[in-house]
Structure formats: structure tokens, C-alpha cells
Design an enzyme around this catalytic site. Structure first.
Site, mmCIF file in Angstrom:
data_model
loop_
_atom_site.group_PDB
_atom_site.id
_atom_site.type_symbol
_atom_site.label_atom_id
_atom_site.label_comp_id
_atom_site.label_asym_id
_atom_site.label_seq_id
_atom_site.Cartn_x
_atom_site.Cartn_y
_atom_site.Cartn_z
ATOM 1 N N ASP A 13 1.067 -1.249 -0.003
ATOM 2 C CA ASP A 13 -0.048 -0.059 0.103
ATOM 3 C C ASP A 13 0.867 1.234 -0.112
ATOM 4 O O ASP A 13 1.667 1.363 0.924
ATOM 5 C CB ASP A 13 -0.962 0.031 1.241
ATOM 6 C CG ASP A 13 -1.742 -0.834 1.063
ATOM 7 O OD1 ASP A 13 -2.147 -1.511 0.065
ATOM 8 O OD2 ASP A 13 -2.462 -1.371 2.258
ATOM 9 N N GLY A 39 -3.416 -6.038 1.716
ATOM 10 C CA GLY A 39 -4.018 -7.475 0.930
ATOM 11 C C GLY A 39 -4.459 -8.197 1.899
ATOM 12 O O GLY A 39 -4.073 -8.422 3.000
ATOM 13 N N ASN A 180 -19.559 -8.952 6.164
ATOM 14 C CA ASN A 180 -20.426 -7.977 6.765
ATOM 15 C C ASN A 180 -21.724 -7.746 6.176
ATOM 16 O O ASN A 180 -21.947 -8.628 5.022
ATOM 17 C CB ASN A 180 -19.608 -6.779 6.796
ATOM 18 C CG ASN A 180 -19.242 -6.093 5.148
ATOM 19 O OD1 ASN A 180 -19.956 -6.268 4.253
ATOM 20 N ND2 ASN A 180 -17.947 -5.519 4.999
ATOM 21 N N THR A 218 -19.962 -9.725 10.549
ATOM 22 C CA THR A 218 -19.349 -8.892 11.229
ATOM 23 C C THR A 218 -20.026 -7.677 10.942
ATOM 24 O O THR A 218 -20.152 -7.225 10.107
ATOM 25 C CB THR A 218 -18.033 -8.759 11.052
ATOM 26 O OG1 THR A 218 -17.736 -8.212 9.746
ATOM 27 C CG2 THR A 218 -17.094 -10.011 11.163
ATOM 28 N N ASP A 250 -10.503 -8.059 8.666
ATOM 29 C CA ASP A 250 -9.336 -9.082 8.332
ATOM 30 C C ASP A 250 -8.706 -9.672 9.752
ATOM 31 O O ASP A 250 -8.450 -10.747 9.763
ATOM 32 C CB ASP A 250 -8.104 -8.335 7.576
ATOM 33 C CG ASP A 250 -8.719 -7.900 6.246
ATOM 34 O OD1 ASP A 250 -9.693 -8.731 5.641
ATOM 35 O OD2 ASP A 250 -7.915 -7.078 5.360
ATOM 36 N N GLY A 285 -3.865 2.311 10.589
ATOM 37 C CA GLY A 285 -3.258 1.204 9.684
ATOM 38 C C GLY A 285 -3.914 -0.046 9.816
ATOM 39 O O GLY A 285 -4.920 -0.080 10.673
HETATM 40 P P1 ADP Z 1 -15.201 -5.109 7.628
HETATM 41 O O1 ADP Z 1 -14.210 -4.332 7.875
HETATM 42 O O2 ADP Z 1 -15.050 -6.335 7.072
HETATM 43 O O3 ADP Z 1 -16.634 -4.534 7.467
HETATM 44 P P2 ADP Z 1 -15.982 -4.688 10.487
HETATM 45 O O4 ADP Z 1 -16.070 -3.447 10.465
HETATM 46 O O5 ADP Z 1 -17.364 -5.612 10.879
HETATM 47 O O6 ADP Z 1 -15.401 -5.526 9.335
HETATM 48 O O7 ADP Z 1 -14.912 -5.274 11.767
HETATM 49 C C1 ADP Z 1 -14.809 -6.672 12.323
HETATM 50 C C2 ADP Z 1 -14.903 -6.699 13.855
HETATM 51 O O8 ADP Z 1 -14.172 -5.598 14.543
HETATM 52 C C3 ADP Z 1 -16.258 -6.222 14.202
HETATM 53 O O9 ADP Z 1 -17.032 -7.587 14.292
HETATM 54 C C4 ADP Z 1 -16.112 -5.757 15.693
HETATM 55 O O10 ADP Z 1 -15.967 -6.744 16.616
HETATM 56 C C5 ADP Z 1 -14.677 -5.062 15.479
HETATM 57 N N1 ADP Z 1 -14.723 -3.629 15.334
HETATM 58 C C6 ADP Z 1 -14.694 -2.944 14.084
HETATM 59 N N2 ADP Z 1 -15.301 -1.674 14.463
HETATM 60 C C7 ADP Z 1 -15.358 -1.534 15.582
HETATM 61 C C8 ADP Z 1 -15.726 -0.253 16.560
HETATM 62 N N3 ADP Z 1 -15.881 0.627 15.888
HETATM 63 N N4 ADP Z 1 -16.042 -0.411 17.866
HETATM 64 C C9 ADP Z 1 -15.687 -1.888 18.177
HETATM 65 N N5 ADP Z 1 -15.346 -2.914 17.615
HETATM 66 C C10 ADP Z 1 -15.103 -2.861 16.108
#
Ligand code: ADP
Length: 302
Positions: A13, A39, A180, A218, A250, A285
């Protein structure tokens, strides 16, 4: 059988900062220019390794100056890179420009990742046959994805991000399919199911009805959800002041498979993975914010 084999993308990146994005034909001054490893395949492999899993990566890089920075954290954490082929293509490259208003533009060059085809994956069939878990994403060609599911001797875990068209029988080997809400809708569409819902429990139920053995959704700050035909469980995530959620999904995926390998059931694995995901949002990051086993993870309140 042992460990996890990740068949997936490896990128460098290249990040720059600009006051505003240039118009076509315009030249602007910027800052930054540092290279960080990325990646989705590499991210998930690193997260699993840092959480204690024995990880082998199948993928490809170029014989160019980007290959070393793209793989440095994987190498340092002890991921087996013997099945990462060095090709004549460039290493996968994401050129990311972030403007002062926070909006970013990304130019993605798949490069060597596009060579992770059926033919390349078959050259590493032994590793796949012996893997307790094979972990896949959507940043390699569909033919490589399908070959990996066919050769996998153990459990197949899929985080189809981005959602690419893959053969139906290959996709349905996922146990669990991990997504998601947005990706869940696209996966249902690909399977010919019209999902008139964005409600996580309904999405999970629709994915089970479409033929998946198990589902993990998620849900960002709302945590996650683990679904099997027997039950649907809500997984809480710690309340944190998120700084940068890049790569949280990830980290969740990698930590989840690491805990499955350690003997956890899916609910226990997801509870731990949610705390790892939350941890990664506390600093900027992706790979450089992933915790090792010694890190103190945030607790779920209440
Ligand atoms: P993606 O990037 O695939 O959309 P998510 O944003 O759902 O994945 O993030 C994966 C996991 O990380 C979530 O299930 C949660 O447990 C944790 N997470 C992500 N963002 C937050 C947040 N703002 N507060 C608390 N936990 C988070």
C-alpha cells in the site's frame, strides 16, 4: 493435519496525503509516500499468525522493490512463505491518496495476485491437503479460489471480500461464510436469493437457507453474529474510541481461525476475534495495528 493455509492477496500500500484530490490533468504537491504491507490475504495470515496459529500463505508477488515491504511483517511473524511465488508481474499495489477532508481515492493494481489461478494453486496442493483450515478471500481469481476449495483437506473458511463471482459449489464449502452486512447481501444475490432485508439475523438465516453450514456476520461497532441451523448467537464487541477501522474485518477473520485451531467453538472464537477487531481500531493502519498474544485486548463491558 495442522495449521491454516491462507490462499490470498499480498499487496504493497503506497499512501500519500493531499490537501484536495487533483482534477484530471492537474499536478498537485502531496506528502507521505510510505509503503505499508496490505492485501486481505496477507492481513488475515498475519492476524492468525500473531494470534498463535501455524500459518502457510499461498500467493504471489513480483520480483520488484515492492515485494519485500509487502511481506516483511508476514516474514517477521513466522508465516511460511514457501508457497508465495515470485512472478514477472508487479507486486499487487494500492495507491491510496487521502485528502484533508478524509475522503480517499484508491488505485489498485492486482499485479501478481492475478496469477493465483487454478494452475498456480494446484502446484501447492500438498499444503492444502494437509491444512486443518483453508482460509480464502475475494482478491484472487475465481479459478484459484475454486481450486483451493477443491483441494482443501480440512475445513474451509471464506471471507468473500470483495464479493467476486465464484462457482456455487466452491462457495458453499464455506464453513463458515464470513461477511459484513453489505457483502452478505451481494453473496445472496450471487446465489440467486432476493434478500429484501438488511437485518443481520434475517441475512444470516437467508445464507443458511441458501446452503451454508454456518455463517459469521461482522457488524462493526455492533459486534458480530454466529449462526448455525441450530441457533443464532450475538457476539458483543468492546466499546472503543475507534481511530481507524481499516483492516478490522481481516483481523477478526485471522484471529477467528487461530482460535478455531486452538480448539475453541465458533462462538468462543468469535468472542475473541471481536476483541482483536476492536483492538485494531485503536490505532492507524492495518497490519501494523494487529495484536500479538501479549497485547492487552479491550474488554467487553457489562
Ligand atoms: P469489515 O471491515 O469487514 O466490515 P467490521 O467493520 O465489521 O469488518 O469489523 C470486524 C470486527 O471488528 C467487528 O465484528 C467488531 O468486533 C470489531 N470492530 C470494528 N469496528 C469496531 C468499532 N468501531 N468498535 C468496536 N469494535 C469494532
Amino acid at each position: 493435519m495442522s495449521g491454516v493455509v491462507v490462499v490470498g492477496s499480498i499487496n504493497a500500500d503506497l499512501g500519500v496525503r493531499v490537501a484536495r484530490h487533483p482534477k484530471p490533468g492537474e499536478t498537485l504537491l502531496g506528502a507521505g509516500g510510505g509503503i505499508t504491507p496490505g492485501g486481505k490475504g496477507a492481513n488475515q495470515a498475519l492476524a492468525a499468525s500473531l494470534q498463535g496459529a501455524d500459518v502457510t500463505m499461498i500467493g504471489a508477488v513480483g520480483s520488484d522493490p515492492y515485494a519485500a515491504p509487502a511481506t516483511t511483517l508476514l516474514r517477521e511473524s513466522g508465516v511460511n512463505l514457501d508457497a508465495v511465488d515470485i512472478t514477472g508481474e508487479t507486486t499487487g499495489l494500492a495507491v491510496i491518496a487521502v485528502a484533508d477532508d478524509g475522503e480517499n481515492t484508491i488505485i489498485f493494481v492486482p499485479g501478481a495476485n492475478a496469477t493465483v489461478t487454478d494452475e498456480q494453486v494446484r502446484q501447492h496442493a500438498d499444503a492444502l491437503r494437509e491444512a486443518e483450515i483453508t482460509l480464502l478471500q475475494g482478491e484472487i481469481p475465481a479459478s484459484g479460489f475454486a481450486a483451493a476449495t477443491e483441494l482443501a483437506g480440512g475445513r474451509v473458511v471464506v471471507n468473500l471480500a470483495p464479493v467476486i463471482d465464484v462457482p456455487r459449489d466452491a462457495l458453499l464449502k464455506a464453513d463458515p461464510i464470513m461477511a459484513n452486512e453489505h457483502e452478505a447481501g451481494l453473496i445472496l444475490e450471487q446465489l440467486g436469493v432476493q434478500a429484501a432485508t438488511e437485518e443481520p439475523r434475517e441475512l444470516a438465516t437467508a445464507l443458511l437457507e441458501a446452503g451454508f453450514t454456518s455463517v459469521v456476520l461482522t457488524l462493526g461497532a455492533h459486534g458480530a453474529l454466529v449462526a448455525t441451523p441450530e441457533k443464532i448467537m450475538d457476539i458483543p464487541t468492546p466499546k472503543v474510541q475507534a481511530v481507524d477501522t481499516t483492516g478490522a474485518g481481516d483481523a477478526f477473520a485471522g484471529a477467528f481461525v487461530a482460535r478455531l485451531l486452538a480448539g475453541d467453538d465458533m462462538v468462543a472464537a468469535a468472542r475473541h476475534a471481536a476483541r482483536v477487531g476492536a483492538f485494531t481500531t485503536l490505532s492507524a493502519g492495518a497490519q501494523n495495528s494487529y495484536p500479538g498474544l501479549a497485547a492487552v485486548l479491550p474488554e467487553v463491558q457489562g
